[in-house]
Design a protein around this motif. Structure first.
Motif, mmCIF file in Angstrom:
data_model
loop_
_atom_site.group_PDB
_atom_site.id
_atom_site.type_symbol
_atom_site.label_atom_id
_atom_site.label_comp_id
_atom_site.label_asym_id
_atom_site.label_seq_id
_atom_site.Cartn_x
_atom_site.Cartn_y
_atom_site.Cartn_z
ATOM 1 N N TYR A 278 -4.182 -5.014 -38.854
ATOM 2 C CA TYR A 278 -3.323 -6.137 -39.241
ATOM 3 C C TYR A 278 -2.800 -6.978 -38.073
ATOM 4 O O TYR A 278 -2.178 -8.018 -38.310
ATOM 5 C CB TYR A 278 -2.113 -5.613 -40.041
ATOM 6 C CG TYR A 278 -2.517 -4.897 -41.299
ATOM 7 C CD1 TYR A 278 -3.065 -5.598 -42.375
ATOM 8 C CD2 TYR A 278 -2.368 -3.519 -41.407
ATOM 9 C CE1 TYR A 278 -3.447 -4.937 -43.527
ATOM 10 C CE2 TYR A 278 -2.749 -2.845 -42.558
ATOM 11 C CZ TYR A 278 -3.290 -3.555 -43.615
ATOM 12 O OH TYR A 278 -3.674 -2.902 -44.754
ATOM 13 N N ALA A 279 -3.015 -6.528 -36.836
ATOM 14 C CA ALA A 279 -2.406 -7.274 -35.723
ATOM 15 C C ALA A 279 -3.311 -7.274 -34.495
ATOM 16 O O ALA A 279 -2.827 -7.370 -33.364
ATOM 17 C CB ALA A 279 -1.047 -6.652 -35.386
ATOM 18 N N ALA A 280 -4.629 -7.193 -34.750
ATOM 19 C CA ALA A 280 -5.571 -7.091 -33.619
ATOM 20 C C ALA A 280 -5.476 -8.293 -32.697
ATOM 21 O O ALA A 280 -5.686 -8.170 -31.488
ATOM 22 C CB ALA A 280 -6.997 -6.942 -34.155
ATOM 23 N N ASP A 281 -5.133 -9.478 -33.261
ATOM 24 C CA ASP A 281 -5.088 -10.692 -32.435
ATOM 25 C C ASP A 281 -3.700 -10.998 -31.891
ATOM 26 O O ASP A 281 -3.562 -11.837 -31.013
ATOM 27 C CB ASP A 281 -5.524 -11.916 -33.268
ATOM 28 C CG ASP A 281 -6.973 -11.775 -33.686
ATOM 29 O OD1 ASP A 281 -7.732 -11.157 -32.917
ATOM 30 O OD2 ASP A 281 -7.311 -12.257 -34.782
ATOM 31 N N SER A 282 -2.675 -10.356 -32.456
ATOM 32 C CA SER A 282 -1.322 -10.716 -32.017
ATOM 33 C C SER A 282 -0.730 -9.713 -31.018
ATOM 34 O O SER A 282 -0.034 -10.109 -30.088
ATOM 35 C CB SER A 282 -0.391 -10.860 -33.229
ATOM 36 O OG SER A 282 -0.497 -9.727 -34.051
ATOM 37 N N VAL A 283 -1.016 -8.425 -31.187
ATOM 38 C CA VAL A 283 -0.416 -7.440 -30.264
ATOM 39 C C VAL A 283 -1.157 -7.474 -28.928
ATOM 40 O O VAL A 283 -2.368 -7.276 -28.865
ATOM 41 C CB VAL A 283 -0.454 -6.013 -30.865
ATOM 42 C CG1 VAL A 283 0.009 -4.984 -29.829
ATOM 43 C CG2 VAL A 283 0.434 -5.940 -32.097
ATOM 44 N N GLU A 284 -0.397 -7.768 -27.874
ATOM 45 C CA GLU A 284 -1.001 -7.881 -26.541
ATOM 46 C C GLU A 284 -0.786 -6.646 -25.688
ATOM 47 O O GLU A 284 -1.558 -6.385 -24.769
ATOM 48 C CB GLU A 284 -0.420 -9.101 -25.814
ATOM 49 C CG GLU A 284 -0.830 -10.394 -26.498
ATOM 50 C CD GLU A 284 -0.300 -11.637 -25.809
ATOM 51 O OE1 GLU A 284 0.264 -11.529 -24.707
ATOM 52 O OE2 GLU A 284 -0.456 -12.709 -26.409
ATOM 53 N N ARG A 285 0.296 -5.925 -25.955
ATOM 54 C CA ARG A 285 0.582 -4.757 -25.116
ATOM 55 C C ARG A 285 1.136 -3.627 -25.988
ATOM 56 O O ARG A 285 1.995 -3.870 -26.839
ATOM 57 C CB ARG A 285 1.614 -5.121 -24.052
ATOM 58 C CG ARG A 285 1.698 -4.157 -22.881
ATOM 59 C CD ARG A 285 0.536 -4.265 -21.917
ATOM 60 N NE ARG A 285 0.512 -5.537 -21.211
ATOM 61 C CZ ARG A 285 1.130 -5.769 -20.057
ATOM 62 N NH1 ARG A 285 1.780 -4.802 -19.458
ATOM 63 N NH2 ARG A 285 1.065 -6.950 -19.481
ATOM 64 N N VAL A 286 0.636 -2.420 -25.746
ATOM 65 C CA VAL A 286 1.177 -1.219 -26.388
ATOM 66 C C VAL A 286 1.666 -0.286 -25.288
ATOM 67 O O VAL A 286 0.949 -0.052 -24.303
ATOM 68 C CB VAL A 286 0.109 -0.504 -27.244
ATOM 69 C CG1 VAL A 286 0.643 0.831 -27.774
ATOM 70 C CG2 VAL A 286 -0.340 -1.387 -28.410
ATOM 71 N N VAL A 287 2.888 0.210 -25.443
ATOM 72 C CA VAL A 287 3.429 1.202 -24.510
ATOM 73 C C VAL A 287 3.734 2.454 -25.322
ATOM 74 O O VAL A 287 4.463 2.406 -26.311
ATOM 75 C CB VAL A 287 4.707 0.694 -23.812
ATOM 76 C CG1 VAL A 287 5.240 1.751 -22.840
ATOM 77 C CG2 VAL A 287 4.447 -0.626 -23.091
ATOM 78 N N ILE A 288 3.136 3.563 -24.909
ATOM 79 C CA ILE A 288 3.343 4.831 -25.612
ATOM 80 C C ILE A 288 4.320 5.679 -24.795
ATOM 81 O O ILE A 288 4.132 5.844 -23.584
ATOM 82 C CB ILE A 288 2.018 5.622 -25.735
ATOM 83 C CG1 ILE A 288 0.923 4.767 -26.383
ATOM 84 C CG2 ILE A 288 2.221 6.969 -26.411
ATOM 85 C CD1 ILE A 288 0.834 4.820 -27.871
ATOM 86 N N THR A 289 5.331 6.232 -25.466
ATOM 87 C CA THR A 289 6.214 7.178 -24.781
ATOM 88 C C THR A 289 5.505 8.522 -24.760
ATOM 89 O O THR A 289 5.484 9.244 -25.748
ATOM 90 C CB THR A 289 7.564 7.330 -25.505
ATOM 91 O OG1 THR A 289 8.034 6.045 -25.858
ATOM 92 C CG2 THR A 289 8.572 8.038 -24.610
#
Ligand code: NDP
Length: 342
Positions: A114-125
């Protein structure tokens, strides 16, 4: 565009949200129930930039689908902090491994859908638990760095709840890096992880101090409430302040040079003797009520266990981490004020 924070009710997540709102980001948080949402929204003063959605159990692979279907196009950054952190499990796979791994896989799949084009960065704790090796943790000749991985297998980590929690962080983090490698042509986001040792520090809201705190702060809470003749347990590890961990999450979503990095967050070593020393020296209200032990014989003063070299992380982040004295003073002061003892 918004920052999505999973597990918004958590100790670390609340500090992340507080710092994000200070920097005027719009934040979408998740929590497991409407009651938890109502409480947190109220605590943050019902700020218009902060909204929340229910995500009940992240063990379910589709747990994040509805939220990303609704908000995905408005999300630029995802900070995935939700994961079980406790040592009270007898069913390690169900209680620790599956929520950690499925939570990570599930949120990344929802982004892809649902957000392949909008999410630019993922940070995992993630955690130092994904880096450490129980077999050499006591070996002073060992050095662990950002490049190391916990060697436990899915089976071996289920020996007890401590190894199980550490395994849950290893397998969750691995899931994220492997997902990105397998889907790099289908998603836009870049990944970074934050790998803290024991995180101490004040609760974001003073009113959340209670008789039992979150797993890491509970160690300090127990020492504040120890009796003078209690033994000082030989617990040893690394420490880091929650405010520094929150700051690292935000820098990891902002700075280009942090893409692809594992940020090993440690301010140094401590053991319980070090904490007791600080409590006795800085809080007259505790003197005579808590143990003294053998002052200045703790991990701050002599090498105990494996070394951790996070010089790479420190240079990438470029800010000074708080000291053990600062973090213990602030944690204990909040507890004692809450109890009317300060
Ligand atoms: P908390 O227990 O305070 O926060 C954990 C968060 O995850 C809570 O919001 C909790 O929701 C949520 N959560 C846990 N299990 C589930 C589930 N099955 N479904 C949905 N939500 C769930 O811990 P911390 O803030 O300390 O930890 C946050 C992250 O930091 C975790 O990933 C932890 O592994 C990691 N970490 C923590 C360290 C520390 O010393 N504190 C050190 C290294 C890493 P709820 O409040 O409803 O239970």
């Amino acid at each position: 565009m918004s920052v999505f924070v999973s597990g918004a009710t958590g100790f670390i997540a609340q500090h992340i949200i507080g710092q994000l709102l200070e920097q005027n980001y719009k934040v979408i948080g998740t929590a497991r129930s409407q009651a938890k949402i109502d409480k947190l929204l109220k605590q943050f003063g019902n700020k218009p930039g902060f909204t929340m959605e229910i995500v009940n159990d992240i063990s379910e692979l589709e747990a994040f689908d509805a939220v990303f279907k609704k908000h995905g196009k408005d999300v630029k950054y995802v900070l995935h902090t939700a994961s079980p952190f406790h040592f009270e499990s007898t069913n390690i796979e169900k209680d620790l491994l599956l929520p950690a791994v499925n939570g990570t896989k599930g949120i990344l799949e929802s982004i892809k859908k649902y957000a392949a084009d909008s999410v630019e960065r993922v940070v995992i704790t993630s955690s130092y638990a994904a880096i450490m090796d129980f077999k050499v943790e006591n070996d002073v000749n060992t050095v662990r760095t950002e490049a190391d991985w916990n060697p436990d297998t899915w089976e071996s980590c289920q020996a007890n709840a401590h190894t199980g929690y550490c395994g849950s962080k290893k397998f969750a983090e691995k899931t994220a890096w492997e997902f990105l490698e397998a889907n790099k042509n289908e998603v836009k986001f870049k990944l970074a992880t934050v790998n803290p040792v024991f995180v101490f520090g004040p609760q974001y809201f003073d009113e959340d101090v209670s008789t039992k705190l979150n797993t890491s702060c509970e160690y300090v809470n127990q020492l504040v409430h120890a009796k003078a003749d209690d033994p000082i347990l030989p617990v040893c590890g690394g420490f880091i302040d929650v405010r520094d961990v929150a700051k690292a999450h935000i820098l990891a979503m902002q700075k280009e040079e942090l893409i692809g990095q594992r940020l090993l967050m440690t301010g140094g070593k401590f053991n319980f003797q070090d904490i007791v020393d600080i409590l006795n020296e800085d809080f007259p209200a505790l003197q005579g009520n808590i143990p003294v032990g053998k002052p200045h014989t703790g991990a701050q003063h002599k090498q105990i266990g494996a070394k951790v070299d996070n010089s790479k992380t420190k240079s990438l982040l470029g800010f000074e981490f708080r000291t053990l004295k600062e973090v213990i003073d602030d944690t204990a002061a909040q507890i004692l004020k809450h109890e009317g003892k300060l």
